[in-house]
Design a protein around this motif. Sequence first.
Motif, PDB file in Angstrom:
ATOM      1  N   GLY A   1       7.756 -23.836   0.930  1.00  0.00           N
ATOM      2  CA  GLY A   1       8.385 -23.037   2.531  1.00  0.00           C
ATOM      3  C   GLY A   1       7.650 -22.383   2.914  1.00  0.00           C
ATOM      4  N   GLU A   2       8.591 -21.295   3.826  1.00  0.00           N
ATOM      5  CA  GLU A   2       7.916 -20.777   5.108  1.00  0.00           C
ATOM      6  C   GLU A   2       8.760 -19.294   4.882  1.00  0.00           C
ATOM      7  OE1 GLU A   2       5.306 -22.446   8.459  1.00  0.00           O
ATOM      8  OE2 GLU A   2       5.357 -23.772   7.363  1.00  0.00           O
ATOM      9  N   VAL A   3       8.394 -17.930   4.714  1.00  0.00           N
ATOM     10  CA  VAL A   3       8.747 -17.376   5.690  1.00  0.00           C
ATOM     11  C   VAL A   3       8.410 -16.369   6.400  1.00  0.00           C
ATOM     12  CG1 VAL A   3       7.416 -15.315   3.328  1.00  0.00           C
ATOM     13  CG2 VAL A   3      10.341 -14.811   4.219  1.00  0.00           C
ATOM     14  N   SER A   4       8.915 -15.268   6.997  1.00  0.00           N
ATOM     15  CA  SER A   4       8.372 -14.391   8.000  1.00  0.00           C
ATOM     16  C   SER A   4       9.226 -13.427   7.555  1.00  0.00           C
ATOM     17  CB  SER A   4       9.547 -15.200   9.711  1.00  0.00           C
ATOM     18  OG  SER A   4       9.028 -13.552  10.684  1.00  0.00           O
ATOM     19  N   TYR A   5       8.240 -12.483   8.276  1.00  0.00           N
ATOM     20  CA  TYR A   5       8.907 -10.493   7.992  1.00  0.00           C
ATOM     21  C   TYR A   5       9.320  -9.948   8.868  1.00  0.00           C
ATOM     22  CZ  TYR A   5       7.375 -11.233   3.019  1.00  0.00           C
ATOM     23  OH  TYR A   5       6.849 -12.344   1.890  1.00  0.00           O
ATOM     24  N   GLY A   6      10.099 -11.114   9.529  1.00  0.00           N
ATOM     25  CA  GLY A   6      10.206 -10.097  10.614  1.00  0.00           C
ATOM     26  C   GLY A   6       9.584  -9.659  11.794  1.00  0.00           C
ATOM     27  N   GLY A   7       8.605  -9.354  12.096  1.00  0.00           N
ATOM     28  CA  GLY A   7       8.018  -8.969  12.979  1.00  0.00           C
ATOM     29  C   GLY A   7       6.525  -8.277  12.491  1.00  0.00           C
ATOM     30  N   ARG A   8       6.799  -7.583  10.745  1.00  0.00           N
ATOM     31  CA  ARG A   8       6.461  -6.981  10.353  1.00  0.00           C
ATOM     32  C   ARG A   8       4.912  -7.283  10.650  1.00  0.00           C
ATOM     33  NH1 ARG A   8      10.618  -5.839   7.462  1.00  0.00           N
ATOM     34  NH2 ARG A   8      11.102  -3.778   6.762  1.00  0.00           N
ATOM     35  N   ASP A   9       3.626  -6.774  10.561  1.00  0.00           N
ATOM     36  CA  ASP A   9       1.863  -6.960  10.281  1.00  0.00           C
ATOM     37  C   ASP A   9       1.271  -7.462   8.935  1.00  0.00           C
ATOM     38  OD1 ASP A   9      -0.742  -7.314  10.470  1.00  0.00           O
ATOM     39  OD2 ASP A   9      -0.857  -5.134  10.617  1.00  0.00           O
ATOM     40  N   GLU A  10       1.981  -9.007   8.470  1.00  0.00           N
ATOM     41  CA  GLU A  10       1.313  -9.299   7.199  1.00  0.00           C
ATOM     42  C   GLU A  10      -0.238  -9.107   6.593  1.00  0.00           C
ATOM     43  OE1 GLU A  10       2.809 -13.394   6.284  1.00  0.00           O
ATOM     44  OE2 GLU A  10       4.813 -13.329   8.080  1.00  0.00           O
ATOM     45  N   SER A  11      -0.657  -8.351   7.773  1.00  0.00           N
ATOM     46  CA  SER A  11      -2.089  -8.401   7.382  1.00  0.00           C
ATOM     47  C   SER A  11      -2.061  -6.733   6.465  1.00  0.00           C
ATOM     48  CB  SER A  11      -3.245  -7.813   8.438  1.00  0.00           C
ATOM     49  OG  SER A  11      -2.525  -7.159   8.863  1.00  0.00           O
ATOM     50  N   THR A  12      -1.264  -6.097   6.329  1.00  0.00           N
ATOM     51  CA  THR A  12      -0.735  -4.530   5.941  1.00  0.00           C
ATOM     52  C   THR A  12      -0.207  -4.900   5.315  1.00  0.00           C
ATOM     53  OG1 THR A  12       0.553  -3.887   7.946  1.00  0.00           O
ATOM     54  CG2 THR A  12      -1.806  -3.245   8.618  1.00  0.00           C
ATOM     55  N   LEU A  13       0.974  -5.957   4.961  1.00  0.00           N
ATOM     56  CA  LEU A  13       2.060  -5.983   4.015  1.00  0.00           C
ATOM     57  C   LEU A  13       1.618  -6.787   2.575  1.00  0.00           C
ATOM     58  CD1 LEU A  13       4.890  -5.398   3.630  1.00  0.00           C
ATOM     59  CD2 LEU A  13       5.777  -8.048   4.609  1.00  0.00           C
ATOM     60  N   LEU A  14       0.777  -7.683   3.156  1.00  0.00           N
ATOM     61  CA  LEU A  14       0.667  -7.933   1.999  1.00  0.00           C
ATOM     62  C   LEU A  14      -0.261  -7.862   1.628  1.00  0.00           C
ATOM     63  CD1 LEU A  14       2.135 -12.076   3.421  1.00  0.00           C
ATOM     64  CD2 LEU A  14       3.241  -9.764   1.273  1.00  0.00           C
ATOM     65  N   THR A  15      -1.095  -8.026   0.222  1.00  0.00           N
ATOM     66  CA  THR A  15      -2.103  -8.146  -0.345  1.00  0.00           C
ATOM     67  C   THR A  15      -2.834  -9.013  -0.470  1.00  0.00           C
ATOM     68  OG1 THR A  15      -1.880  -7.854  -2.735  1.00  0.00           O
ATOM     69  CG2 THR A  15      -1.211  -5.836  -1.577  1.00  0.00           C
ATOM     70  N   GLN A  16      -4.525  -9.261  -0.885  1.00  0.00           N
ATOM     71  CA  GLN A  16      -4.900 -10.480  -1.085  1.00  0.00           C
ATOM     72  C   GLN A  16      -4.420 -10.899  -1.757  1.00  0.00           C
ATOM     73  OE1 GLN A  16      -9.126 -10.045  -1.301  1.00  0.00           O
ATOM     74  NE2 GLN A  16      -9.067 -12.197  -2.103  1.00  0.00           N
ATOM     75  N   ALA A  17      -4.150  -9.846  -3.472  1.00  0.00           N
ATOM     76  CA  ALA A  17      -3.098 -10.547  -4.271  1.00  0.00           C
ATOM     77  C   ALA A  17      -1.721 -11.881  -4.074  1.00  0.00           C
ATOM     78  CB  ALA A  17      -3.531 -10.035  -5.591  1.00  0.00           C
ATOM     79  N   ASP A  18      -1.738 -11.305  -3.135  1.00  0.00           N
ATOM     80  CA  ASP A  18      -0.145 -11.418  -2.914  1.00  0.00           C
ATOM     81  C   ASP A  18      -0.360 -12.761  -2.064  1.00  0.00           C
ATOM     82  OD1 ASP A  18       1.737  -8.697  -3.605  1.00  0.00           O
ATOM     83  OD2 ASP A  18       0.951  -8.088  -1.539  1.00  0.00           O
ATOM     84  N   ASN A  19      -1.046 -12.709  -1.242  1.00  0.00           N
ATOM     85  CA  ASN A  19      -1.112 -13.883  -0.573  1.00  0.00           C
ATOM     86  C   ASN A  19      -1.990 -15.073  -1.440  1.00  0.00           C
ATOM     87  OD1 ASN A  19      -0.501 -13.242   2.026  1.00  0.00           O
ATOM     88  ND2 ASN A  19      -2.212 -12.171   2.245  1.00  0.00           N
ATOM     89  N   GLU A  20      -2.834 -14.834  -2.270  1.00  0.00           N
ATOM     90  CA  GLU A  20      -3.230 -15.672  -2.723  1.00  0.00           C
ATOM     91  C   GLU A  20      -2.408 -16.275  -4.528  1.00  0.00           C
ATOM     92  OE1 GLU A  20      -6.535 -13.660  -5.444  1.00  0.00           O
ATOM     93  OE2 GLU A  20      -7.605 -13.866  -3.856  1.00  0.00           O
TER      94      GLU A  20
ATOM     95  N   LYS B   1       0.868 -16.139  -3.920  1.00  0.00           N
ATOM     96  CA  LYS B   1       2.388 -17.453  -3.111  1.00  0.00           C
ATOM     97  C   LYS B   1       3.511 -16.438  -3.138  1.00  0.00           C
ATOM     98  CE  LYS B   1       0.192 -21.184  -2.351  1.00  0.00           C
ATOM     99  NZ  LYS B   1       0.206 -23.174  -2.764  1.00  0.00           N
ATOM    100  N   PHE B   2       3.655 -15.145  -3.159  1.00  0.00           N
ATOM    101  CA  PHE B   2       4.904 -13.895  -2.990  1.00  0.00           C
ATOM    102  C   PHE B   2       5.509 -13.950  -2.083  1.00  0.00           C
ATOM    103  CE2 PHE B   2       2.528 -11.165  -6.970  1.00  0.00           C
ATOM    104  CZ  PHE B   2       2.643 -12.462  -7.780  1.00  0.00           C
ATOM    105  N   THR B   3       6.784 -13.850  -1.907  1.00  0.00           N
ATOM    106  CA  THR B   3       7.547 -13.858  -1.219  1.00  0.00           C
ATOM    107  C   THR B   3       8.536 -12.345  -1.431  1.00  0.00           C
ATOM    108  OG1 THR B   3       7.903 -16.482  -0.231  1.00  0.00           O
ATOM    109  CG2 THR B   3       9.617 -14.434  -0.153  1.00  0.00           C
ATOM    110  N   TYR B   4       8.362 -11.860  -0.857  1.00  0.00           N
ATOM    111  CA  TYR B   4       9.514 -10.393  -0.719  1.00  0.00           C
ATOM    112  C   TYR B   4      11.294 -10.715  -0.375  1.00  0.00           C
ATOM    113  CZ  TYR B   4       5.430  -7.439  -1.786  1.00  0.00           C
ATOM    114  OH  TYR B   4       3.830  -6.851  -2.393  1.00  0.00           O
ATOM    115  N   ALA B   5      11.354 -11.057  -1.440  1.00  0.00           N
ATOM    116  CA  ALA B   5      12.952 -10.763  -0.850  1.00  0.00           C
ATOM    117  C   ALA B   5      13.258 -10.288   0.117  1.00  0.00           C
ATOM    118  CB  ALA B   5      13.793 -11.456  -1.928  1.00  0.00           C
ATOM    119  N   CYS B   6      13.722  -9.505   0.135  1.00  0.00           N
ATOM    120  CA  CYS B   6      13.939  -8.236   0.574  1.00  0.00           C
ATOM    121  C   CYS B   6      13.995  -7.479   2.149  1.00  0.00           C
ATOM    122  CB  CYS B   6      14.566  -6.722  -0.423  1.00  0.00           C
ATOM    123  SG  CYS B   6      12.197  -6.187  -0.132  1.00  0.00           S
ATOM    124  N   ILE B   7      12.561  -8.204   2.743  1.00  0.00           N
ATOM    125  CA  ILE B   7      12.421  -8.252   3.624  1.00  0.00           C
ATOM    126  C   ILE B   7      11.689  -9.550   4.512  1.00  0.00           C
ATOM    127  CG2 ILE B   7      11.358  -6.027   4.116  1.00  0.00           C
ATOM    128  CD1 ILE B   7       8.613  -6.972   3.549  1.00  0.00           C
TER     129      ILE B   7
END
Length: 93
Positions: free
Chosen positions: A51-70, A72-78
């Motif tokens: 599945g796919e998630v959006s962070y409501g316009g937040r800049d994912e390049s500053t929100l998610l770390t390389q480890a988060d992306n690798e 495949k973490f989803t931050y459920a609160c946002i």
Amino acid sequence: MTTITINPSGIQFSVKEGETILEAAERNDISFPFRCRQGVCTACVCKTVNGEVSYGGRDESTLLTQADNEQKFTYACIGYPITDMTLHHPFIK
């Protein structure tokens, strides 16, 4: 509406448009770990199975770390699901 499935518990719940995964879990009386509601503490982080998630316009390049992306973490609160999602969180029962 989208549907979230949490593994390994198999819990399923619907998320309304404009609602975060955490907000929908609370609306459905699901005990979901969280602390900050800002994507900082990582208590609500789930591994995305599909599945796919959006962070409501937040800049994912500053929100998610390389480890988060690798990992495949989803931050459920946002996180706002774009599609039906299957997430893994070992402490949600």
